[in-house]
Design an enzyme around this catalytic site. Structure first.
Site, PDB file in Angstrom:
ATOM      1  N   SER A 143      21.552  68.511   4.838  1.00  0.00           N
ATOM      2  CA  SER A 143      21.965  69.904   4.658  1.00  0.00           C
ATOM      3  C   SER A 143      21.915  70.244   3.178  1.00  0.00           C
ATOM      4  O   SER A 143      22.140  69.373   2.327  1.00  0.00           O
ATOM      5  CB  SER A 143      23.394  70.104   5.176  1.00  0.00           C
ATOM      6  OG  SER A 143      23.939  71.327   4.724  1.00  0.00           O
ATOM      7  N   TYR A 156      31.898  68.021   5.076  1.00  0.00           N
ATOM      8  CA  TYR A 156      30.618  67.903   5.791  1.00  0.00           C
ATOM      9  C   TYR A 156      29.489  67.696   4.790  1.00  0.00           C
ATOM     10  O   TYR A 156      28.651  66.796   4.953  1.00  0.00           O
ATOM     11  CB  TYR A 156      30.396  69.167   6.613  1.00  0.00           C
ATOM     12  CG  TYR A 156      29.017  69.302   7.215  1.00  0.00           C
ATOM     13  CD1 TYR A 156      28.672  68.634   8.384  1.00  0.00           C
ATOM     14  CD2 TYR A 156      28.066  70.128   6.616  1.00  0.00           C
ATOM     15  CE1 TYR A 156      27.402  68.770   8.945  1.00  0.00           C
ATOM     16  CE2 TYR A 156      26.808  70.271   7.165  1.00  0.00           C
ATOM     17  CZ  TYR A 156      26.473  69.592   8.328  1.00  0.00           C
ATOM     18  OH  TYR A 156      25.221  69.733   8.865  1.00  0.00           O
TER      19      TYR A 156
END
Length: 252
Positions: A143, A156
């Site tokens: 990501s 995250y």
């Protein structure tokens, strides 16, 4: 490009919908057989139908961080299609949204377990079962939040930064026979990312140079490239797929 993966088999985790399904669709379009995983067999069966049915895809339900599930997926891939040429670690979780200073530590441990440790376990098992002897290619889905701090999804992002490091280290260890790369998408229009754009998609899109959010097909094409012989001299790289967002310091 259709047919470049003829005779090859890919395992794609977390692929009943969203980015994972987009990746699986592209691999099937290029000739691969795919084994997809997710928690629910019903949604996997629907996805297998979208992928063309049993001749092209197999769905095996279970938790991505369950070692017995991992063994079963690899066994079924070998029994059904005869090889495990590609592995895409797409499964990722983020059950929290908010400041890291208020993060539930039990949730944090689970995020690490699924996003990082499970990815390593899948790679270990795929290598032992097939790739060590026959070669292969692996892509880990990261990501852009792994590259720059992102408010409210910070832990995250931290686990995805760890995944980037895992990608680099395994590329060193597993070459030359096995290539390991990653892909780091920005906001892609999926249920998983809905909190980042829902109700404000147009506003969010305008902050990107390409003036739109990503769709699963955008990631699927890059993953297919990284698995293909076109990327034969690439390993240890995490490719950013973000509509130019990181040029503007956009990570959420």
């Amino acid at each position: 490009m259709t047919g470049r993966f003829d005779g090859r088999t890919a395992i794609v985790t977390g692929a009943s919908r969203g980015i994972g399904l987009g990746i699986a669709e592209r691999l099937v379009a290029d000739g691969a057989r795919v084994v997809i995983t997710a928690r629910k067999q019903e949604t996997l069966d629907e996805a297998v139908g979208k992928l063309g049915g049993a001749g092209h895809a197999l769905g095996v339900a279970g938790r991505a961080d369950d070692a017995e599930h991992q063994d079963e997926v690899i066994r079924q891939a070998l029994d059904t299609f005869g090889s495990v040429d590609f592995l895409v670690n797409n499964t990722g979780i983020n059950p929290t949204y908010g400041p890291m200073a208020e993060l539930d530590l039990g949730a944090a441990r689970k995020i690490v377990e699924v996003n990082c440790i499970a990815a390593v376990s899948w790679i270990q098992k795929a290598c032992a079962a097939w790739m060590n002897a026959n070669g292969g290619a692996i892509v880990n889905v990261s990501s852009v939040s792994s590259l720059r701090p992102a408010r409210n999804i910070g832990f995250y992002g931290a686990t995805k930064a760890m995944l980037n490091s895992i990608t680099e280290l395994l590329a060193l260890e597993l070459g030359p026979g096995i290539r390991v790369n990653g892909v780091a998408p920005a906001v892609v229009k999926t249920r998983f990312a809905a909190a980042l754009y829902e109700g404000r998609e147009e506003e969010t899109s305008q902050a990107y140079p390409l003036k739109r959010l990503g769709v699963p097909e955008d990631v699927g094409g890059v993953v297919a490239f990284l698995l293909s012989s076109d990327a034969a001299w690439m390993t240890g790289q995490t490719v950013v797929v973000d509509g130019g967002g990181t040029l503007m310091s956009i990570v959420e």
